[in-house]
Every structure is written in structure tokens, then in C-alpha cells.
Design a protein around this motif. Structure first.
Motif, PDB file in Angstrom:
ATOM      1  N   ALA B 822       7.911  -8.787  -5.000  1.00  0.00           N
ATOM      2  CA  ALA B 822       9.126  -8.557  -4.214  1.00  0.00           C
ATOM      3  C   ALA B 822       9.660  -7.131  -4.362  1.00  0.00           C
ATOM      4  CB  ALA B 822      10.192  -9.573  -4.606  1.00  0.00           C
ATOM      5  N   ASP B 823       9.507  -6.574  -5.555  1.00  0.00           N
ATOM      6  CA  ASP B 823      10.024  -5.215  -5.763  1.00  0.00           C
ATOM      7  C   ASP B 823       9.347  -4.195  -4.855  1.00  0.00           C
ATOM      8  OD1 ASP B 823      11.766  -6.133  -7.617  1.00  0.00           O
ATOM      9  OD2 ASP B 823      10.673  -5.388  -9.360  1.00  0.00           O
ATOM     10  N   TYR B 824       8.119  -4.491  -4.425  1.00  0.00           N
ATOM     11  CA  TYR B 824       7.405  -3.561  -3.555  1.00  0.00           C
ATOM     12  C   TYR B 824       7.525  -3.940  -2.080  1.00  0.00           C
ATOM     13  CZ  TYR B 824       5.241  -2.182  -7.963  1.00  0.00           C
ATOM     14  OH  TYR B 824       5.030  -1.760  -9.244  1.00  0.00           O
ATOM     15  N   GLY B 825       8.281  -5.010  -1.816  1.00  0.00           N
ATOM     16  CA  GLY B 825       8.334  -5.546  -0.461  1.00  0.00           C
ATOM     17  C   GLY B 825       8.780  -4.525   0.565  1.00  0.00           C
ATOM     18  N   GLU B 826       9.821  -3.791   0.266  1.00  0.00           N
ATOM     19  CA  GLU B 826      10.364  -2.861   1.250  1.00  0.00           C
ATOM     20  C   GLU B 826       9.388  -1.696   1.478  1.00  0.00           C
ATOM     21  OE1 GLU B 826      14.359  -1.488   0.569  1.00  0.00           O
ATOM     22  OE2 GLU B 826      14.576  -1.048   2.705  1.00  0.00           O
ATOM     23  N   ALA B 827       8.793  -1.206   0.380  1.00  0.00           N
ATOM     24  CA  ALA B 827       7.869  -0.068   0.511  1.00  0.00           C
ATOM     25  C   ALA B 827       6.638  -0.463   1.328  1.00  0.00           C
ATOM     26  CB  ALA B 827       7.453   0.431  -0.875  1.00  0.00           C
ATOM     27  N   TRP B 833       4.894  -0.790   8.745  1.00  0.00           N
ATOM     28  CA  TRP B 833       5.666  -0.439   9.951  1.00  0.00           C
ATOM     29  C   TRP B 833       5.160   0.888  10.536  1.00  0.00           C
ATOM     30  CZ3 TRP B 833       8.171  -2.326  13.717  1.00  0.00           C
ATOM     31  CH2 TRP B 833       9.047  -1.543  14.499  1.00  0.00           C
ATOM     32  N   THR B 834       4.898   1.839   9.634  1.00  0.00           N
ATOM     33  CA  THR B 834       4.386   3.142  10.076  1.00  0.00           C
ATOM     34  C   THR B 834       3.036   2.959  10.773  1.00  0.00           C
ATOM     35  OG1 THR B 834       5.499   4.153   8.203  1.00  0.00           O
ATOM     36  CG2 THR B 834       3.828   5.478   9.298  1.00  0.00           C
ATOM     37  N   GLU B 835       2.172   2.109  10.152  1.00  0.00           N
ATOM     38  CA  GLU B 835       0.877   1.829  10.798  1.00  0.00           C
ATOM     39  C   GLU B 835       1.098   1.113  12.129  1.00  0.00           C
ATOM     40  OE1 GLU B 835      -2.340   2.603  10.177  1.00  0.00           O
ATOM     41  OE2 GLU B 835      -1.498   3.898   8.604  1.00  0.00           O
ATOM     42  N   GLY B 836       2.013   0.152  12.111  1.00  0.00           N
ATOM     43  CA  GLY B 836       2.274  -0.636  13.313  1.00  0.00           C
ATOM     44  C   GLY B 836       2.751   0.223  14.467  1.00  0.00           C
ATOM     45  N   GLN B 837       3.540   1.230  14.166  1.00  0.00           N
ATOM     46  CA  GLN B 837       4.062   2.114  15.210  1.00  0.00           C
ATOM     47  C   GLN B 837       2.930   2.760  16.012  1.00  0.00           C
ATOM     48  OE1 GLN B 837       7.150   1.087  15.389  1.00  0.00           O
ATOM     49  NE2 GLN B 837       8.190   3.064  15.254  1.00  0.00           N
TER      50      GLN B 837
END
Lengths: 98, 997
Positions: B822-827, B833-837
Motif C-alpha cells: 500500500a505504501d507504494y500504491g500512489e507511486a 498513469w504516465t504509461e497509460g497517457q
């Protein structure tokens, strides 16, 4: 708020730490698939709901998380005793006349 | 500045410390230490309120917590307007502003008093009889008018700005009540060294020693002794002394609720002090020393301002230095009113006459009154009080009838005797017993480890009270493990003692009269009302109480219950104990919501759970919805988009390219151990033994009755390790269900269960481009279709952190769920997200998740099922292991009703008009022309606009649904009936090819 003695923690703790889990000593049949309608009805639906001494299950859910059995008087809400899951129904209750 | 009725030399307040205050806009001056009541009385003000029903002028009945009449509104500012404050309890502070209640336009001229004239309309039970028709008028006309006319005070319109504290406390001995008995018990217990808490509702300790001028203990005046004793107790490390603290509720196993008024008596409470503090005390032993409450006499117009309890007048004089009148009449049926008359006479107040209902009483107080030259009338009754806004006379007659005379007075003191305060004892589930000789209910059978002492136990006399209380305090401490104390029992040098009196209506309120002789002042219940209730068939005291509302006001019948009971008993021709007492309920006096709520308001009201990507979603403008305690991103609107536009775009984008969705809230349980597979076999309908490591399976969990309890995808990470997912809302109960079976039914299985919901953040990447988005960031996992087919799980690394990578789909598209710590979830989310863009992916929320799964006919447990749906009903029979001999629910599934024909089955619905979106929960009928009530054959469980389908879609539970494919059914709605066609549940990609698309 009731005080309940957890037989695993060996301590009286406030009711907030516990959750009732219904009547005790209702065993699930090892051959439940082959059980008759009547037996299944007794096992799943029928409960004693006594006025007086009830044998019931509690879980120390916000403590050790163990299920255990308790003897409680439904009239006074007083706990007569608690004991571990799997232990037989006590033959004699503390403080009982006989 | 000395007020007209303040008597110099009397009372205990320092005349030097004045406090100005206002009542109904008029300024007055009082003294620090006054209550609002004593300060008003010092200024000659008796008229302070209008009664609940008849709007009769009312004054002060008492000097304490039992006050039924003098309820006022205390105003500090716009948000602090406390209604229904008893003026007899509210301590005066400089600048206090109080207003009277329940009057318009003014207290002296109240239009509502027309109710008093029209009172035959408002007799007992009038609510139930008068406003019966027309039917509509109750809700729209009668109830609002009655409520407006019968209100008591006005609630503030702004939120409460005060804060309220809350504490738990434990002690060996809890003493409730700080009069002579309570103090003696506390002293005895404290000497043994055990932890003692002593609580009293008043600002000063002493109880009735505040007015009993004749008490002398340890060589001191009784009140002074009480203060020294309290000083001694406060100095002891093992004692906690709480003043202004009311024990309002006595619960199981000596758990007692106290509320401490911390700052209501202060001019400027400031923000550092709580307004009130709730104490939740657990005591080994409780000593109940709650005293007794004086009863009034029931005679005509006994509610006129200036008519009050004798002990109240005595308290105002001896404690506050205030005379309640200049020419005072006394009406009594016991000795204690004599003491009040004597004290007032000695202070220079004229006593017009004492009227005693008893024939030939004797005793020292009677002798003393006579010696002081007070006129005494035995065997006579006050049949009526004269005056309206203030009592002006009393009419006296021989009690058995005969000629009367009217004596001018400006106050009447009355005493019908004392009622032991058994409220807390009774709340402890103790049973009271009626003492025939003294005609009072006293504690009988105890249910808890407590003891009643003093007046609350029916013990008369200061000597006997101190003896009993001291012994009880010592015993309670000893029983709770205390060592023997020094035994320095207080010595009573002089005391007062009285008992007896009368119960019920006095001659002035005799049978058949139409006069208003009040039994319950706060609810305007008269002797006649109680008789009428009996005549109309209310033979149980509980019925009489509810029909007349006797004892049901905020004072809980402290002064009225015994009178009401006695009148009912007389009317029924039964002895009092045969009629019985109504139940005493908490709270003893009203408790604010604030003190119960404490800190649990606003953000602290309920816990909020946020996922690892919450901050990111918020920064993207996500709209959140509450799912249990979780905040979940609902949809991500772009500029100018409403919810529907945003959801349409999200759903289309997921099927066209890809979407990212935070699925972290789904419950996750790790099932580990040599018997893990056996355990899974028993808890889920599916077979698990043969599931290969690295593969996943959709599992269904039943209850023993055969109905669907939960579902989720389960991955086998190792032969002895399963990663189980549950519904978001079901996570805690599924864990409980598993633990229950593991601990109690299948304890022979060697398995460990661990909730890992919060350990893993879960990022769902769904859509044709999902693999392209994830693959560049993954190490050590071959993501080709051959190496990692649909429904498989792999462990490896993503963005350098460990991952459990599931290939699974809740959209019907090629899909993955990336589990990372969970601690790495946002990163990891931001990296994905960057790849998805690069591929034009969208973030999507729970609304789109719902639409996308419905397009595929994937159910949501709890939405498409309701606890009465079997796997077969939900078309999930394929997930039930046919060769299995046991699993939870196996027997339930064969119950006759569960295998009967015509059960409701989950199907798809298409509206004939594709633009119409059905309402979830809407009922379905086969024939819309049938008469109402129609036979309903099912209901809509899920319904959405599907932009991908270009039409609305719905799922529904319909009786015999799978045999109705293609049939037209009807959904009657307020605006017309909607035609629907029964279809399969899959609206997109029926063959499931897109899972590998």
C-alpha cells in the motif's frame, strides 16, 4: 455495558471488545449433506431463546479474536462463566444449588 | 445593593459578591452562589413560566433537580440558547440572560392561557380522542398546532459550538449522592485506601444539610461539617470528589454514567473548558445515597406561583438567605413543614397559619411552632389557593367538610411527606418493596453489587443515617478488597427526623370535583385526570401513566409518581403495591446530546478510510462516494462534464483503449497452511484442490442456508497459499465467517487466516491496451498470453517493488489487477498513469466500474443478490462443485424451496424504448392491466445507460426468468408503464473474446 471474561486472555474486558455469535453447542454434522430436513431445521433454524440460563458463543473480536462459550442469565444479563470453544457444556454451574 | 427578599444575616452567601442578570429583559441583581431561582426569589419574582398544556402561570416548586415548573431558556449567544434549564439548578453568573418559555406575547399575559378556560377539551387522553378526523388534518393541521402550542423552549438554530469531554474511570467504591449519608459512606470507604469516587449533582456538598438548621455533627453545624469532610476527602489521593455531577444512569455490572457540568456556571467558560464531561464509571461496589424528595399537597390551584415545597423555602432561607414571602401559609401532612415555618418565623417572616391534615400530631417541632406563637390548625385542609399570577390566599376547611375561611398569604409551603429516591436503585434492576407502615417504596431485592443508604433507603433520622451509611461504606470497601480503616465515624450531636405523610389527593381535590389539583405540574396532570383514566378503563399503572402522561415529562415524575399511583389505587380499590410502580428509566435528569456524543462529531463521528491513491484522485477532480467507511472515486469529470458524460467517456475509453481503477477497497484475505486447500473447499462452493499454483478462480461463498454470502476471485500463490478477494462491504464479515468455521467447526484444519486488505493497494488496468501499459514497468513476469493466460496470478516486481499481478477482468476486457504494498500504491499508480497517457487511457471510478460489469452481466453481491439468491438463481450453478461432498451451504441448497420451480432468477432486461433507463428497485409485473394490488413477479437490481451499447441495460430478478427469454414484461411507474423485454445477462461480447482482445 457488560464485563466479559475472555477464557483465552484470562481477563475481564468491556463488552465493546466482544461480539455475540449466537447459541452455543449446536454442532454442524460431519455428514451435513445427508442430513434429513428435520435435522437440518433443528441445526440451522431452531434456537432455545430461554428465559434464564443460556449457553452462547461470543467472539473477542477486538482482542484475541477467539470464539468462546459463555453461560449467561438472560434475566439479569449476568455471566455465570465462560469457557473455551470445543469444551463440553459444563455439568455444573458455579453458584448453582445442586 | 440588597434585594427586597434577601434577609441579612441569613444564608451562607457573601453579600459582597453581587452578580447582575436579566430575566425576560428585566435586569436584576443577585449574589454569587445564588441559583437563578434564589436570585429571582430574592427580587420577589415568583412567576417564571407557563405550563405545558394549559399555559397556567407557574413559579418555583422546589430548590433542586426535581423542579417541574421553573424551566427557562439560558441564552449566551445565538448558538448557545439552552432550553428547559431548571432555574433551581442553574447557578448564577454575572451577566446571565434567561428567558421564560411557552408564553406569547408575554409571561404575564399569555394568549395560550385560553387553554386553561377551554380545559374540558384537553382532559386526559385528549390527544387520542379529540383530533380523530378528518384523517388528513392530523399531519397537516392538528399536530403542528399542538406542537407549537405545547412546546417547552426553543432549540438553538446554529450548531453547538461547545465541546464535551468524556472519560472512563474505575474505582472500588462509587458513592452516589453527597449528603450526610454519601459523605459518611465515602469517609468510611476512603479510610481503607481503596479508590473512591463521590459524586453529587449540586455545586456544594451537603444535600439536605443545606437546609436542616437542626443538624450538628462532630460539634459543627451540619453543613459546615459536610464542607470539612469534603475538604478531607479531596485531600486524599485515593478519592475523587465530583460536584455538579449527576449520576443519570445505572447500567449492567455497576457501570454508571455520570455527567459533570464543567462550565455552565461560569461567566466566561472560554474554549479550554469543556461544557460538560461524561464519566463512564465501573465500580466494584456502589453506595446509593440519593436522599429523598419532598412531595407536594394535591389541592385546588396548588400550582399558583408562590406555592412550593416546604424544604425548598427552607433551602432558600437557610442557604441563600432569601425569604419566599412576607406572609406565609403552611399546608402539611407531616412534621417537616413545621421546621420550615419555625426557621422562617425566626428570620422575621410572618407565618399566617399552619394547616395540618393530621388530627392530633405531637412532637417537638409542633411544640416549638406553638411556642413561637404560630397559629396551628389540626384536622383541616387547604382546599384552594387564591390568586393567579401569584398566590394571594388559602381557603381552609375542616378536612371532612364544613365552613371555610380564607386567609391572605403570599406563599404557601407544603409537604405531603418524603419519597425515597430509588431511581438509580431501580435502574440497577433492583426490585423495590412497599413498606405498609411508612407507606413508601424502598429498595427490596438487589440485582447488583450495590447498597442503598439513608433517606433513599427509607432510613429516618440523621443518627441512623450516618450509622448505616458509614457501615455500608466500610463494608463496600472491604468487600472490594480494602483493608480495615481507622474507623472515625462521625458523631451526630443533633439531627432532624421525620417520616410518614400522605399519598394521593387531599380533601381539596376530593372525588368528583372539577378543580385543578395538580399531581404532575410539568405535564399538567390533575387528580381528576387520573380518576378519569381509571374510569375509562386504564387499570394498569403503565396505562394510566401513558393515557394521562403523568410522570412522563422531563422531571420523570419525581414529585408526582407516588400521588398519581395512590389516586389510581384508591380509584381502583386496590392496595398500592398491587397497582405497582412504573419503571424508572435513565436518565435521572435530562442529559444533553452533547455529553453523550462527546468528541464523536464532524470528522470524528465515524472513521474514514482512504485508499493510497486518494490524494491523486482528489487532485484530478474526482467526485467521491462513500462505500462503508471508504471514500471511493466515483467518477472523474473533465471540464464541462456532468456525471453521465464523464461515465460515458470513461466506459467507452476502457473498451477502446484502457482505464485505470483503484480496486484497493476489495477485501483481501490470505488463507495459508498445509490444509489451506481443504479449508477453501469447505468455505467456497467451487473445487480448489486441483487449482494449479499461479491460477485464479471465481469463488462463491454461501451461508449454511444455501444463499450467496459473498464472491470474489481467488488466486493460488503456492500449494499452501491462497490470495482471496471479497466484496468491499463484505470483507469484515467474510473474515469473521471464515474464522468462525476455522475455530469452531473445522479446528482440525491447519490453516492461518490473515486480513491483508490494507497491506495491498490494487490498481486495476483494464482494456485492450492494458498489457502494453503495464509491461514496461514489470520485471520478472512473462506477460504473454501463453505464459500468463486469463485468470492467472504471478509474483514479481513492478517499478522495483514487489507485486502480485493478477490477470483478471471485471470489465470483460483484457485486464490486470496490480497488487503492490500500500505504501507504494500512489507511486505505482502514477507510473501506470504516465504509461497509460501514452495510449489515451482514462482513470475511471466506481460508477463506470458498475456499468462495465453490468454490460457483461457480472453480478455484485448485495446489489443483484439480497441474501435470498442461490447460485442457480444467479445463473452461477457452474461455480458449484458437483462432486463435492461438503461445503458450507451444501445442505441448504437442497432445501425444497431452493430447488422449487418458479424461483426468481437473474436475467437481463431491455426497455422497448432504448433511451429509457429503468429505476433500480422498480417492480416488474406480467400484466399491467390487472387490478391493483398487482402481482409483482420481480424487481430491477441494476440499471444503467450504456454508452457502449447505445442504449439502456438492466439486470433483474424475475420469477422463472430464464424461461421467459424474449417475453415482454412491464414496469409500472408513477408516470406510466414501461415495456421491457427479457434477455440474457450479457450485453457486450457474448462470447467473451475481448478477454484476450
Amino acid at each position: 455495558m457488560l464485563l466479559i471474561r475472555c477464557p483465552y486472555c484470562e481477563e475481564e474486558r468491556p463488552e465493546l471488545e466482544f461480539r455475540n455469535a449466537g447459541e452455543a453447542h449446536i454442532a454442524r454434522s460431519a455428514n451435513i449433506a445427508g442430513e434429513s430436513d428435520d435435522d437440518f431445521e433443528k441445526f440451522f433454524f431452531i434456537r432455545a431463546n430461554p428465559k434464564g440460563i443460556i449457553y452462547e458463543r461470543w467472539r473477542h473480536i477486538h482482542g484475541c479474536a477467539r470464539f468462546f462459550n459463555a453461560v449467561r442469565d438472560t434475566v439479569t444479563d449476568k455471566f455465570v462463566m465462560t469457557y473455551k470453544a470445543g469444551e463440553p457444556k459444563p455439568a455444573k454451574l458455579p453458584g448453582a444449588a445442586k | 445593593m440588597s434585594a427586597a427578599f434577601r434577609i441579612s444575616g441569613a444564608g451562607r452567601l457573601s453579600q459582597a459578591k453581587t452578580a447582575s442578570f436579566s430575566f425576560d429583559g428585566q435586569s436584576y441583581s443577585g449574589i454569587e452562589g445564588d441559583t437563578l431561582a434564589s436570585a429571582l426569589l430574592a427580587n420577589g419574582v415568583h412567576l417564571v413560566g407557563r405550563s405545558f398544556k394549559y399555559h397556567r402561570p407557574r413559579g418555583f416548586l422546589s430548590a433542586g433537580a426535581e423542579e417541574p415548573n421553573a424551566l427557562v431558556q439560558i441564552v449566551r449567544d445565538d448558538a448557545r440558547k439552552t432550553p428547559n434549564v431548571r432555574a433551581t439548578v442553574q447557578e448564577l453568573y454575572d451577566g446571565l440572560t434567561a428567558n421564560s418559555q411557552n408564553r406569547w406575547p408575554s409571561l404575564a399575559f399569555d394568549v395560550g392561557a385560553v387553554n386553561d378556560i377551554a380545559s374540558p377539551m384537553f382532559s386526559a387522553g385528549f390527544y387520542y380522542k379529540t383530533f380523530m378526523w378528518p384523517k388528513w388534518a392530523w399531519k397537516d393541521l392538528y399536530e403542528p398546532k399542538i406542537r407549537a402550542a405545547a412546546g417547552l423552549g426553543v432549540s438553538p438554530e446554529k450548531p453547538d459550538p461547545d465541546h464535551y469531554a468524556s472519560r472512563y474511570a474505575h474505582c472500588e467504591v462509587l458513592v452516589l449522592g453527597g449528603g450526610a449519608a454519601g459523605i459518611a459512606a465515602a469517609l468510611a470507604a476512603a479510610e481503607t485506601g481503596v479508590r473512591v469516587i463521590l459524586a453529587d449533582e449540586q455545586a456544594e456538598f451537603g444535600g439536605s444539610l443545606r437546609f436542616e438548621s437542626g443538624a450538628k455533627i462532630d460539634g459543627e453545624n451540619g453543613y459546615a461539617w459536610a464542607q470539612s469532610a469534603i475538604g478531607k476527602l479531596k485531600a486524599m489521593g485515593n478519592v475523587r470528589v465530583l460536584s455538579r455531577t449527576t449520576a443519570f444512569g445505572y447500567y449492567s455490572q455497576n457501570f454508571v454514567g455520570l455527567v459533570e457540568r464543567v462550565s455552565d456556571h461560569l461567566k466566561n467558560p472560554g474554549h479550554d473548558l469543556a461544557r460538560e464531561r461524561l464519566w463512564q464509571v465501573r465500580a466494584s461496589r456502589v453506595v446509593i445515597a440519593t436522599g429523598a424528595i419532598e412531595r407536594h399537597m394535591v389541592f385546588a390551584n396548588n400550582d399558583r406561583p408562590g406555592v412550593m415545597l416546604a424544604s425548598a423555602a427552607r433551602t432558600y432561607l437557610n442557604h441563600y438567605g432569601v425569604a419566599v414571602g412576607k406572609n406565609v401559609g403552611v399546608y402539611t401532612a407531616n412534621d417537616s413543614a413545621y421546621a420550615a415555618a419555625i426557621d422562617l418565623k425566626k428570620a422575621g417572616v410572618n407565618i399566617a397559619a399552619i394547616v395540618d391534615l393530621r388530627d392530633n400530631p405531637t412532637g417537638p417541632v409542633i411544640d416549638e411552632a406553638r411556642a413561637l406563637g404560630i397559629e396551628i390548625n389540626f384536622g383541616r385542609a387547604v382546599v384552594s389557593a387564591g390568586g393567579k399570577l401569584r398566590v394571594s390566599s388559602m381557603t381552609v376547611q375542616p378536612k371532612n367538610g364544613g365552613g371555610g375561611r380564607t386567609i391572605p398569604v403570599d406563599a404557601i409551603l407544603m409537604s405531603a411527606g418524603w419519597t425515597p429516591s430509588v431511581h438509580l436503585f431501580s435502574q440497577s434492576r433492583g426490585k423495590v418493596a412497599f413498606n405498609e407502615e411508612t407507606r413508601r417504596f424502598v429498595p427490596g431485592t438487589y440485582a447488583q453489587d450495590c447498597v442503598s443508604v439513608g433517606a433513599s433507603n427509607g432510613t429516618d433520622g440523621l443518627d441512623a443515617t450516618i450509622d448505616e451509611a458509614y457501615a455500608a461504606g466500610a463494608k463496600a470497601a472491604k468487600d472490594a478488597g480494602g483493608k480495615a480503616g481507622k474507623s472515625a465515624k462521625p458523631k451526630v450531636d443533633a439531627g432532624e427526623s421525620w417520616s410518614r405523610g400522605m399519598l394521593g389527593a387531599a380533601p381539596g381535590a376530593g372525588p368528583g370535583t372539577t378543580v385543578k389539583a395538580f399531581v404532575d405540574f410539568q405535564n399538567d396532570v390533575t387528580a381528576k385526570d387520573i380518576r378519569q383514566a381509571v374510569h375509562e378503563g386504564m387499570h394498569s399503572i403503565e396505562h394510566v401513566k401513558r393515557f394521562t402522561t403523568n410522570g412522563m415529562a422531563t422531571d420523570q415524575g419525581k414529585t408526582s409518581n407516588m400521588h398519581g399511583l395512590a389516586i389510581a389505587a384508591e380509584e381502583l380499590g386496590k392496595p398500592i403495591p398491587a397497582v405497582g410502580l412504573t419503571t424508572f428509566r435513565a436518565p435521572y435528569t435530562p442529559v444533553t446530546f452533547g455529553s453523550i456524543v462527546g468528541h464523536a462529531r464532524g470528522a470524528l463521528f465515524d472513521p474514514t478510510r482512504r485508499t493510497a491513491t486518494h490524494g491523486w484522485a482528489a487532485s484530478q477532480g474526482a467526485v467521491f462516494e462513500d462505500v462503508g467507511h471508504w471514500k471511493r472515486a466515483w467518477y472523474f469529470p473533465k471540464a464541462g462534464e456532468d456525471m453521465h458524460k464523464a461515465v460515458d467517456r470513461e466506459c467507452v475509453t476502457v473498451r477502446k483503449t484502457a482505464g485505470l481503477f483503484d480496486a484497493s477497497t476489495l477485501g483481501k484475505i490470505e488463507v495459508v497452511g498445509p490444509d489451506a486447500a481443504k479449508f477453501m473447499e469447505l468455505l467456497y462452493t467451487n473445487p480448489w484442490e486441483k487449482l494449479e499454483t499461479g491460477r485464479c478462480r471465481y469463488g462463491i461463498m454461501l451461508r449454511e442456508d444455501g444463499f450467496i454470502y459473498d464472491d470474489g476471485v481467488v488466486g493460488r500463490l503456492a500449494p499452501d497459499r491462497f490470495h482471496v478477494t471479497t466484496t468491499t462491504g463484505g470483507a469484515p464479515r467474510v473474515m469473521n465467517h471464515m474464522e468462525d468455521y476455522l475455530q469452531t467447526e473445522f479446528p482440525h484444519l491447519n490453516v492461518w487466516l490473515t486480513s491483508i486488505t490494507e497491506q495491498w493497494a490494487v490498481i486495476a488496468v483494464q482494456g485492450p491496451k492494458s498489457r502494453d501499459i503495464i509491461a514496461p514497468l514489470v520485471e520478472g513476469i512473462d506477460m504473454s498470453d501463453e505464459a500468463m493466460p486469463h485468470m492467472s496470478v504471478r509474483e514479481g516486481k513492478i517499478c522495483g517493488v514487489p507485486t502480485r499481478l493478477f490477470r483478471m477482468s471485471f470489465t470483460g476486457e483484457r485486464g490486470f489487477e496490480v497488487n503492490v504494498p500500500a505504501d507504494y500504491g500512489e507511486a505505482v499508480w502514477e507510473a501506470l498513469w504516465t504509461e497509460g497517457q501514452k495510449h489515451g487511457a482514462t482513470a475511471y471510478g466506481t460508477e463506470s466500474m458498475h456499468v462495465l460489469r453490468a454490460e457483461k452481466g457480472y453480478i455484485i453481491v448485495g446489489q443483484d443478490t439480497d441474501g435470498t439468491v442461490t447460485p442457480n438463481d444467479a445463473a452461477l450453478d457452474w461455480a458449484v462443485g458437483k462432486k463435492k461432498t461438503d461445503f458450507v451451504g451444501i445442505r441448504g441448497l437442497t432445501r425444497s424451496d431452493l430447488v422449487a420451480k418458479g424461483r426468481k432468477q437473474l436475467v437481463g432486461l431491455k426497455t422497448k424504448d432504448p433511451k429509457v433507463v429503468l429505476e433500480e428497485g422498480a417492480q416488474i409485473v406480467a400484466d399491467p392491466k390487472q387490478p391493483i394490488p398487482m402481482k409483482m413477479i420481480g424487481h430491477v437490481t441494476s440499471s444503467y445507460w450504456s454508452e457502449n451499447c447505445g442504449r439502456s441495460i438492466a439486470l433483474a430478478l424475475v420469477a422463472g426468468g430464464r424461461d421467459r427469454m424474449g417475453e415482454t414484461l412491464y414496469v409500472p411507474m408513477p408516470n406510466g408503464t414501461i415495456e421491457v423485454e427479457v434477455t440474457g445477462m450479457v450485453f457486450v461480447d457474448e462470447k467473451g473474446e475481448r478477454l484476450n482482445g
